[in-house]
Motif scaffolding. Structure first.
Motif, PDB file in Angstrom:
ATOM      1  N   TYR A  17     -71.547  11.686 -41.270  1.00 11.62           N
ATOM      2  CA  TYR A  17     -70.666  12.785 -41.840  1.00 11.62           C
ATOM      3  C   TYR A  17     -71.735  13.257 -43.316  1.00 11.62           C
ATOM      4  CZ  TYR A  17     -67.273  13.538 -38.308  1.00 11.62           C
ATOM      5  OH  TYR A  17     -67.027  13.728 -36.591  1.00 11.62           O
ATOM      6  N   SER A  18     -71.317  12.194 -43.836  1.00 10.60           N
ATOM      7  CA  SER A  18     -71.958  12.334 -44.939  1.00 10.60           C
ATOM      8  C   SER A  18     -73.746  12.931 -45.620  1.00 10.60           C
ATOM      9  CB  SER A  18     -72.696  11.180 -46.262  1.00 10.60           C
ATOM     10  OG  SER A  18     -71.471  10.778 -46.467  1.00 10.60           O
ATOM     11  N   GLY A  19     -74.152  12.714 -44.386  1.00 13.53           N
ATOM     12  CA  GLY A  19     -75.642  13.603 -43.971  1.00 13.53           C
ATOM     13  C   GLY A  19     -75.596  14.791 -44.057  1.00 13.53           C
ATOM     14  N   LYS A  20     -73.782  15.193 -42.622  1.00 11.41           N
ATOM     15  CA  LYS A  20     -74.167  16.546 -42.406  1.00 11.41           C
ATOM     16  C   LYS A  20     -73.923  17.287 -43.845  1.00 11.41           C
ATOM     17  CE  LYS A  20     -73.514  17.705 -39.079  1.00 11.41           C
ATOM     18  NZ  LYS A  20     -75.165  17.880 -37.724  1.00 11.41           N
ATOM     19  N   ILE A  21     -73.072  16.995 -44.564  1.00 13.20           N
ATOM     20  CA  ILE A  21     -72.854  17.141 -45.724  1.00 13.20           C
ATOM     21  C   ILE A  21     -74.454  17.987 -46.976  1.00 13.20           C
ATOM     22  CG2 ILE A  21     -71.614  17.078 -47.907  1.00 13.20           C
ATOM     23  CD1 ILE A  21     -69.188  15.727 -46.488  1.00 13.20           C
ATOM     24  N   GLN A  22     -74.450  17.023 -46.904  1.00  7.92           N
ATOM     25  CA  GLN A  22     -76.472  17.129 -47.558  1.00  7.92           C
ATOM     26  C   GLN A  22     -76.637  17.895 -46.458  1.00  7.92           C
ATOM     27  OE1 GLN A  22     -76.365  15.410 -49.986  1.00  7.92           O
ATOM     28  NE2 GLN A  22     -77.587  17.239 -50.170  1.00  7.92           N
ATOM     29  N   GLU A  23     -76.581  17.836 -45.327  1.00  5.49           N
ATOM     30  CA  GLU A  23     -77.298  19.086 -44.995  1.00  5.49           C
ATOM     31  C   GLU A  23     -77.190  20.804 -44.826  1.00  5.49           C
ATOM     32  OE1 GLU A  23     -77.688  18.471 -40.418  1.00  5.49           O
ATOM     33  OE2 GLU A  23     -78.357  16.308 -40.774  1.00  5.49           O
ATOM     34  N   ILE A  24     -75.868  20.938 -45.557  1.00  3.99           N
ATOM     35  CA  ILE A  24     -75.321  21.815 -44.850  1.00  3.99           C
ATOM     36  C   ILE A  24     -74.898  22.075 -47.007  1.00  3.99           C
ATOM     37  CG2 ILE A  24     -72.797  23.517 -45.750  1.00  3.99           C
ATOM     38  CD1 ILE A  24     -72.088  21.333 -43.379  1.00  3.99           C
ATOM     39  N   ARG A  25     -75.255  21.567 -47.962  1.00  5.26           N
ATOM     40  CA  ARG A  25     -75.671  22.179 -49.000  1.00  5.26           C
ATOM     41  C   ARG A  25     -77.117  22.371 -49.039  1.00  5.26           C
ATOM     42  NH1 ARG A  25     -72.162  16.559 -51.344  1.00  5.26           N
ATOM     43  NH2 ARG A  25     -70.173  17.742 -51.826  1.00  5.26           N
ATOM     44  N   ASN A  26     -78.224  21.586 -48.340  1.00  4.12           N
ATOM     45  CA  ASN A  26     -79.254  22.196 -48.569  1.00  4.12           C
ATOM     46  C   ASN A  26     -79.543  23.441 -47.653  1.00  4.12           C
ATOM     47  OD1 ASN A  26     -79.941  19.235 -50.050  1.00  4.12           O
ATOM     48  ND2 ASN A  26     -81.293  18.793 -47.539  1.00  4.12           N
ATOM     49  N   ASP A  27     -79.355  24.139 -47.007  1.00  9.52           N
ATOM     50  CA  ASP A  27     -78.434  24.797 -46.694  1.00  9.52           C
ATOM     51  C   ASP A  27     -77.907  26.021 -47.024  1.00  9.52           C
ATOM     52  OD1 ASP A  27     -79.181  26.835 -43.765  1.00  9.52           O
ATOM     53  OD2 ASP A  27     -76.932  26.358 -43.438  1.00  9.52           O
ATOM     54  N   ILE A  28     -77.107  25.848 -47.649  1.00  9.32           N
ATOM     55  CA  ILE A  28     -76.163  27.019 -48.524  1.00  9.32           C
ATOM     56  C   ILE A  28     -77.445  26.646 -50.198  1.00  9.32           C
ATOM     57  CG2 ILE A  28     -74.202  26.687 -50.279  1.00  9.32           C
ATOM     58  CD1 ILE A  28     -72.418  25.419 -48.495  1.00  9.32           C
ATOM     59  N   ASP A  29     -78.007  25.922 -50.738  1.00  9.24           N
ATOM     60  CA  ASP A  29     -78.992  26.061 -52.036  1.00  9.24           C
ATOM     61  C   ASP A  29     -80.192  27.309 -51.323  1.00  9.24           C
ATOM     62  OD1 ASP A  29     -76.735  24.527 -53.501  1.00  9.24           O
ATOM     63  OD2 ASP A  29     -78.873  22.575 -53.310  1.00  9.24           O
ATOM     64  N   ASP A  30     -80.488  26.311 -50.365  1.00  7.38           N
ATOM     65  CA  ASP A  30     -81.536  27.359 -50.355  1.00  7.38           C
ATOM     66  C   ASP A  30     -81.400  29.309 -49.395  1.00  7.38           C
ATOM     67  OD1 ASP A  30     -84.521  27.972 -48.428  1.00  7.38           O
ATOM     68  OD2 ASP A  30     -83.556  27.920 -46.844  1.00  7.38           O
ATOM     69  N   LEU A  31     -79.902  29.725 -48.487  1.00 10.33           N
ATOM     70  CA  LEU A  31     -80.229  30.765 -48.558  1.00 10.33           C
ATOM     71  C   LEU A  31     -79.254  31.199 -49.854  1.00 10.33           C
ATOM     72  CD1 LEU A  31     -79.164  32.635 -46.689  1.00 10.33           C
ATOM     73  CD2 LEU A  31     -77.280  32.115 -46.052  1.00 10.33           C
ATOM     74  N   SER A  32     -78.517  30.887 -50.421  1.00 14.11           N
ATOM     75  CA  SER A  32     -78.417  30.868 -52.192  1.00 14.11           C
ATOM     76  C   SER A  32     -79.147  31.436 -53.078  1.00 14.11           C
ATOM     77  CB  SER A  32     -77.383  29.825 -52.988  1.00 14.11           C
ATOM     78  OG  SER A  32     -75.720  29.719 -51.821  1.00 14.11           O
ATOM     79  N   SER A  33     -80.604  31.105 -52.768  1.00 12.41           N
ATOM     80  CA  SER A  33     -81.349  30.798 -53.858  1.00 12.41           C
ATOM     81  C   SER A  33     -82.719  32.882 -53.476  1.00 12.41           C
ATOM     82  CB  SER A  33     -82.658  29.922 -53.375  1.00 12.41           C
ATOM     83  OG  SER A  33     -83.088  30.111 -52.730  1.00 12.41           O
ATOM     84  N   LYS A  34     -82.052  33.041 -51.875  1.00  9.26           N
ATOM     85  CA  LYS A  34     -82.103  33.823 -51.235  1.00  9.26           C
ATOM     86  C   LYS A  34     -81.324  35.681 -51.451  1.00  9.26           C
ATOM     87  CE  LYS A  34     -85.199  31.198 -48.304  1.00  9.26           C
ATOM     88  NZ  LYS A  34     -85.236  30.274 -46.395  1.00  9.26           N
ATOM     89  N   ILE A  35     -80.600  35.262 -52.156  1.00 11.03           N
ATOM     90  CA  ILE A  35     -79.623  36.254 -52.506  1.00 11.03           C
ATOM     91  C   ILE A  35     -79.785  36.802 -52.957  1.00 11.03           C
ATOM     92  CG2 ILE A  35     -77.943  36.765 -52.386  1.00 11.03           C
ATOM     93  CD1 ILE A  35     -76.415  34.903 -50.705  1.00 11.03           C
ATOM     94  N   GLY A  36     -80.468  36.929 -53.960  1.00 10.94           N
ATOM     95  CA  GLY A  36     -80.668  37.476 -55.350  1.00 10.94           C
ATOM     96  C   GLY A  36     -81.805  38.649 -54.817  1.00 10.94           C
ATOM     97  N   THR A  37     -82.855  38.159 -54.068  1.00 12.68           N
ATOM     98  CA  THR A  37     -84.283  38.649 -53.470  1.00 12.68           C
ATOM     99  C   THR A  37     -83.296  39.836 -52.266  1.00 12.68           C
ATOM    100  OG1 THR A  37     -84.528  37.337 -51.627  1.00 12.68           O
ATOM    101  CG2 THR A  37     -85.074  36.699 -53.787  1.00 12.68           C
ATOM    102  N   GLN A  38     -82.981  40.008 -52.402  1.00 13.65           N
ATOM    103  CA  GLN A  38     -81.937  40.975 -50.654  1.00 13.65           C
ATOM    104  C   GLN A  38     -81.616  42.204 -51.693  1.00 13.65           C
ATOM    105  OE1 GLN A  38     -82.159  40.477 -47.868  1.00 13.65           O
ATOM    106  NE2 GLN A  38     -83.170  38.402 -48.518  1.00 13.65           N
TER     107      GLN A  38
END
Length: 75
Positions: A17-38
């Motif tokens: 579950y800790s690994g899943k949380i880290q995967e999700i956080r990475n996904d959120i960070d990646d997507l969050s960095s792209k939001i401003g370019t939309q």
């Protein structure tokens, strides 16, 4: 038939579950960095909604981790 969670099993589940949380956080960070370019607000809204859904998944996994940590404490 019942299943007994031993210390190793609980630790492996917590690790999973800790690994899943880290995967999700990475996904959120990646997507969050792209939001401003939309330029399209609908896309921004959809991306924000997706991030919020993923944050709810993190909460779900965190409560599962707490459950298994509690099992470890009761052994």
């Amino acid at each position: 038939m019942s299943f007994e969670y031993n210390e190793n099993t609980c630790n492996e589940i917590i690790k999973f579950y800790s690994g899943k949380i880290q995967e999700i956080r990475n996904d959120i960070d990646d997507l969050s960095s792209k939001i401003g370019t939309q330029a399209d607000q609908a896309v921004v809204d959809a991306m924000n909604e997706y991030c919020n859904d993923r944050k709810q998944e993190i909460q779900k996994y965190q409560s599962r981790i707490e459950k298994f940590k509690g099992m470890l404490g009761s052994q």
